[in-house]
Design an enzyme around this catalytic site. Structure first.
Site, PDB file in Angstrom:
ATOM      1  N   HIS A 362       0.790  -1.236   0.000  1.00 33.28           N
ATOM      2  CA  HIS A 362       0.000   0.000   0.000  1.00 33.28           C
ATOM      3  C   HIS A 362       0.815   1.275   0.000  1.00 33.28           C
ATOM      4  CE1 HIS A 362      -4.160  -1.394   0.522  1.00 33.28           C
ATOM      5  NE2 HIS A 362      -3.589  -2.463   1.069  1.00 33.28           N
ATOM      6  N   LYS A 559       1.119  14.388   1.471  1.00 36.55           N
ATOM      7  CA  LYS A 559      -0.161  14.767   0.877  1.00 36.55           C
ATOM      8  C   LYS A 559      -0.250  16.283   0.639  1.00 36.55           C
ATOM      9  CE  LYS A 559      -2.722  10.818   2.851  1.00 36.55           C
ATOM     10  NZ  LYS A 559      -3.508  10.219   1.752  1.00 36.55           N
ATOM     11  N   LYS A 667     -14.077   9.094  -4.763  1.00 32.58           N
ATOM     12  CA  LYS A 667     -15.356   9.453  -4.136  1.00 32.58           C
ATOM     13  C   LYS A 667     -15.824  10.823  -4.626  1.00 32.58           C
ATOM     14  CE  LYS A 667     -13.616   7.204   0.042  1.00 32.58           C
ATOM     15  NZ  LYS A 667     -12.955   7.520   1.344  1.00 32.58           N
TER      16      LYS A 667
HETATM   17  C1  LIG Z   1     -11.679   7.605   1.643  1.00 31.03           C
HETATM   18  C2  LIG Z   1     -11.210   7.993   2.980  1.00 31.03           C
HETATM   19  C3  LIG Z   1      -9.849   8.202   3.215  1.00 31.03           C
HETATM   20  C4  LIG Z   1      -8.809   8.090   2.127  1.00 31.03           C
HETATM   21  O1  LIG Z   1      -8.647   9.348   1.516  1.00 31.03           O
HETATM   22  P1  LIG Z   1      -7.401   9.669   0.569  1.00 31.03           P
HETATM   23  O2  LIG Z   1      -7.719  11.018   0.026  1.00 31.03           O
HETATM   24  O3  LIG Z   1      -7.407   8.610  -0.499  1.00 31.03           O
HETATM   25  O4  LIG Z   1      -6.190   9.638   1.415  1.00 31.03           O
HETATM   26  C5  LIG Z   1      -9.453   8.574   4.487  1.00 31.03           C
HETATM   27  N1  LIG Z   1     -10.346   8.736   5.474  1.00 31.03           N
HETATM   28  C6  LIG Z   1     -11.659   8.560   5.279  1.00 31.03           C
HETATM   29  C7  LIG Z   1     -12.593   8.789   6.415  1.00 31.03           C
HETATM   30  C8  LIG Z   1     -12.137   8.178   4.030  1.00 31.03           C
HETATM   31  O5  LIG Z   1     -13.459   7.989   3.862  1.00 31.03           O
END
Ligand SMILES: *Cc1c(COP(=O)(O)O)cnc(C)c1O
Length: 837
Positions: A362, A559, A667
């Site tokens: 990962h 990030k 998402k």
């Molecule tokens: C989807 C999700 C993540 C992952 O987000 P990234 O932008 O891919 O790091 C982290 N925390 C929550 C609560 C999520 O729903």
């Protein structure tokens, strides 16, 4: 009798209302003096659960009768969020539940919001595991998720004077109506002690006697596929002391010491470690890993043995997937079980083990790679250490032939790192011990082969593969954005719910004026909903009539929340000076959310910085109503479900070559946000699907970063760009921390003296320009913006976890669906339950 049963479990609103009332009275003993919202939530959850149990039983029966292969997804994290809405939707009884509650004077919203998130994970890795469970059940693949039932999930984040503080997450305080405690499913797990070698029938036999035993007891949660045909199981292990007391100590009169040692054994499943992509060599964490691996494998073997006695066919019955290296002790544990307990020869045991295991990597961050100190591993798991030595010995003998005349290469692939003390590299163990190693996006999988494990790629070329991550459209679109889901249904039907490729049919609607204006209206409604969520959740005031620019994810330097903050300073300065970059700018709300690992100093300081910038800028009359910054405390799944559907611009701005995939990006895309992002992780594949012209792509590519790294000097970039120079001067002048002198010094050091490891200044100008383009498009051509938003939704078909799981099933697990009949009769099952075996 028959008729009564049907009524109790019926799907009509009046059946549900009846069951809810019964649970309130008979499970909760509620009356006018004893009634709480928690009690009503629990009664509703139990009523929903009543409608799952039979099909759950039916699924197990069918899968057992079929003699089918099962997937075992081993993960130390499952970031499930709430279960209620998901379960009701997958059961297909949403309208009926709403009507039932309305008829009794309640609303569905008020009760579903009582449910605490199941936050048994940190971020993307844990959420991926949860999306996978949803897809496995919907695709009718027989599957178990295995993990730990932490009493405390990811901490609750509070912001005090701009700083993150951590509060314990006691999510089980009011009970958990979704889980079934199975005291009959319990396995002893040993730690420590020593290994005796006994010569038996001309062969060495190894007998490990641990010095400590902890029992793992199962708690099962149903995982309902859409349409509620297959119901799979998430089985979480809770640590239980094998004895109520240590009777010696008890009889010696040291009662409290006896109780204390019982509690100490149960510490194992107390708390989730809150580090995301940061490894910590804590002994308790190693014990958690072995505890859950040992229970899960014992359970898998137990199930296998009910059916089969020929161990060679184990890989035909079980595919074990390791979610990162956290469960990689499964490799030596399966070897131990096969050799020490089942008397298999090494070679046979090894063949079976490798065929059964698959490993998912990962991360590309070296600090995330797990390495256990050899002396610690030896002390806690002496037999496993022997097995790891033997695995390594045999592997190195095989590896020699790949590196003729280069013995130094062997030290690169060895499981043992020759440091002082020696370290056991768990990623090496996982690669060597499984038939598949996959990355989670194309770029990530390429870099695994090229940069992280080039020698392994030489030896095991056919083992490396890619499985680009996905998300479940049922939670992230259907449940989180019901209005948009309805609009989509009215345009293209509801086939996309289980066949997400069909979302492509939405493409022509990007040119449909009515559809576009409906989409825009829904986005606006979602902003109002998100604002009221934040007001209730954290007492925040967000103006819903602004552009929502959102960066929500764990706080990590790679990030680059700091890049976002620096761009905000450029905007702020430009606004104050009446510059051209912000002339007639659409009012913007920059929304941040995310937790920092409690020991990660710079990440916590970035949170403080964002909050300080927010405080100063939000109070500045010169920019008021045009620029606002908000840090949303305690980002979690249920907050994501409220915020993502309301977002205009999705920030996915990691340094190229650092984000393995990202799933947040997906998402946002399927909820009609546009993406501003780097060519990193799955952003690259998003760009392939939607077209770069329909995103705001900026920044150095991974290759360019590689080249730049040879000579990168952040200071040169800053001095070459007056606006950036001014922003940096403002930031480190103390303007945002007048009464807190020098608190941001570590960030300044990291950016300049330590060389800006994440290349903020190499990308900041391009980022700022791309952001301006985004703002201007939104301001000047709203129709074009909305058209592109719809094209993004229509192009998101690839990013369903149904597609990801179908690929794992075909290319790694070699497993097929096992369709389960929907059975609406309850009576035979009831007889099974009371029948004396
Ligand atoms: C989807 C999700 C993540 C992952 O987000 P990234 O932008 O891919 O790091 C982290 N925390 C929550 C609560 C999520 O729903």
């Amino acid at each position: 009798m028959q008729d009564q049963q049907k009524t109790k479990y019926g799907h009509r609103a009046k059946d549900i209302a009846q069951d809810f009332a019964e649970h309130l009275k008979y499970s909760q003993d509620a009356d006018i003096y004893h009634t709480t919202q928690e009690g009503r939530y629990t009664a509703l959850a139990l009523s929903v659960r009543d409608r799952i149990i039979h099909q759950w039983n039916q699924s197990r029966k069918t899968q057992r009768a079929n003699g089918t292969k099962r997937v075992y997804y081993l993960s130390l994290e499952f970031l499930m969020g709430r279960a209620m809405t998901n379960n009701i939707i997958n059961l297909g009884i949403e309208n009926e539940v709403r009507d039932a509650l309305t008829s009794l004077g309640y609303t569905y919203e008020e009760l579903s919001e009582v449910e605490p998130d199941a936050g048994l994970g940190n971020g993307g890795l844990g959420r991926l595991a949860s999306c996978f469970l949803d897809s496995l059940a919907t695709l009718e693949i027989p599957a178990y998720g295995y993990g730990i039932r932490y009493n405390y999930g990811i901490f609750r984040q509070q912001i005090k004077n701009g700083w993150q503080t951590e509060q314990p997450d006691n999510w089980l305080r009011d009970g958990n109506p979704w889980e079934i405690h199975r005291p009959d499913v319990v396995y002893p797990v040993q730690f420590g002690g020593d290994v005796q070698v006994i010569r038996e029938h001309g062969r060495d036999r190894f007998k490990w006697s641990g010095s400590e035993i902890v029992n793992g007891v199962a708690y099962d949660t149903p995982i309902i596929g859409y349409g509620c045909k297959t119901v799979n199981t998430l089985r979480l292990w809770s640590a239980k002391s094998p004895e109520e007391f240590n009777f010696h100590e008890f009889n010696d009169g040291d009662y409290t010491e006896a109780v204390r040692s019982k509690i100490s054994a149960e510490n194992l499943s107390q708390v989730l470690y809150p580090n995301d992509t940061l490894y910590m060599g804590k002994e308790l964490r190693l014990k958690q890993q072995y505890f859950f691996v040992a229970c899960s494998l014992a359970d898998i073997i137990n199930r296998f043995k009910r059916k089969e006695s020929n161990w060679e066919v184990l890989p035909d019955y079980a595919a074990i997937q390791l979610n990162d290296t956290h469960p990689s002790l499964a490799v030596p544990e399966l070897m131990r079980l096969l050799i020490d307990e089942e008397n298999l020869e090494w070679d046979k045991a090894w063949e079976i083990t490798v065929k059964t295991m698959g490993y998912t990597n990962h991360t590309l961050m070296p600090e995330a790679l797990e390495k256990w100190s050899l002396p610690m591993l030896q002390k806690i798991l002496p037999r496993h250490m022997q097995i790891i030595f033997e695995i390594n010995h045999r592997f190195l003998q095989q590896a020699v032939s790949y590196f003729p005349l280069q013995p130094q290469m062997l030290s690169k692939v060895s499981i043992i790192e020759e440091t002082n003390p020696k370290q056991v590299r768990m990623a090496h163990l996982a690669i060597i011990g499984s038939h598949s190693t996959n990355g989670v996006a194309e770029l990530h999988s390429q870099l695994l082969k090229k940069s992280m494990f080039p020698q392994f790629n030489l030896i095991f070329k056919d083992r490396f593969n890619n499985k680009t991550n996905g998300i479940t459209q049922r939670r992230w679109l259907l449940a989180a954005n019901p209005k948009l889901a309805k609009l989509i249904n009215s345009a293209i039907g509801d086939g996309w719910i289980t066949d997400y490729n069909q979302i492509e049919k939405l493409k022509p609607f990007a040119e449909d004026k009515n559809f576009i204006s409906d989409f825009a209206a829904i986005k606006q409604e979602n902003k109002i909903r998100a604002s009221s969520f934040l007001q209730k959740d954290s007492n925040m005031l967000i103006n819903p009539n602004t552009f929502f620019d959102v960066q929500v994810k764990r706080i990590h330097e790679y990030k680059r929340q700091l890049l976002n903050a620096l761009n905000i300073l450029l905007i702020y300065n430009d606004l104050k000076q009446g510059g051209t970059a912000t002339k007639d700018m659409e009012p913007i709300s920059f929304l941040f959310g995310g937790k920092a690992a409690p020991g990660y100093v710079n990440a916590k300081l970035i949170i403080k910085l964002i909050n300080n910038i927010a405080k100063v800028i939000n109070a500045d009359p010169a920019t008021k109503d045009r620029l606002a910054i908000h840090f949303m405390p305690n980002y979690r799944v249920s907050m994501a479900e409220a915020i993502i559907p309301a977002t205009n611009l999705s920030e996915q701005i990691s340094t190229a070559g650092t984000e393995a995939s990202g799933t947040g990006n997906m998402k946002f895309m399927c909820n009609g946000a546009l993406t501003i992002g780097t060519m990193d992780g799955a952003n690259i594949e998003i760009a392939q699907e939607v077209g770069e012209e329909n995103m705001f792509i900026f920044g150095n590519t991974e290759e360019e970063i590689q080249k730049l790294s040879l000579s990168y000097d952040p200071f040169t970039f800053v001095m070459a760009d007056k606006e950036i120079k001014d922003a940096i001067d403002l930031l480190f002048s103390g303007y945002f921390n007048i009464n807190e002198p020098n608190i941001f010094e570590p960030l300044r050091r990291s950016l300049f003296e330590e060389g800006d490891r994440y290349y903020h200044f190499a990308d900041l100008r391009m980022y700022s320009d791309a952001h301006r383009k985004a703002r201007e498009l939104y301001k000047e051509d709203r129709d074009a913006w909305n058209r592109i938003a719809v094209i993004n939704i229509a192009s998101s078909g690839k990013f369903s976890s149904d597609r990801t799981i179908a690929q794992y099933a075909k290319e790694i697990w070699n497993i097929e669906a096992c369709p389960v009949e929907k059975d609406l009769s309850e009576d035979t099952a009831l007889q099974d339950a009371v029948k004396r075996p």
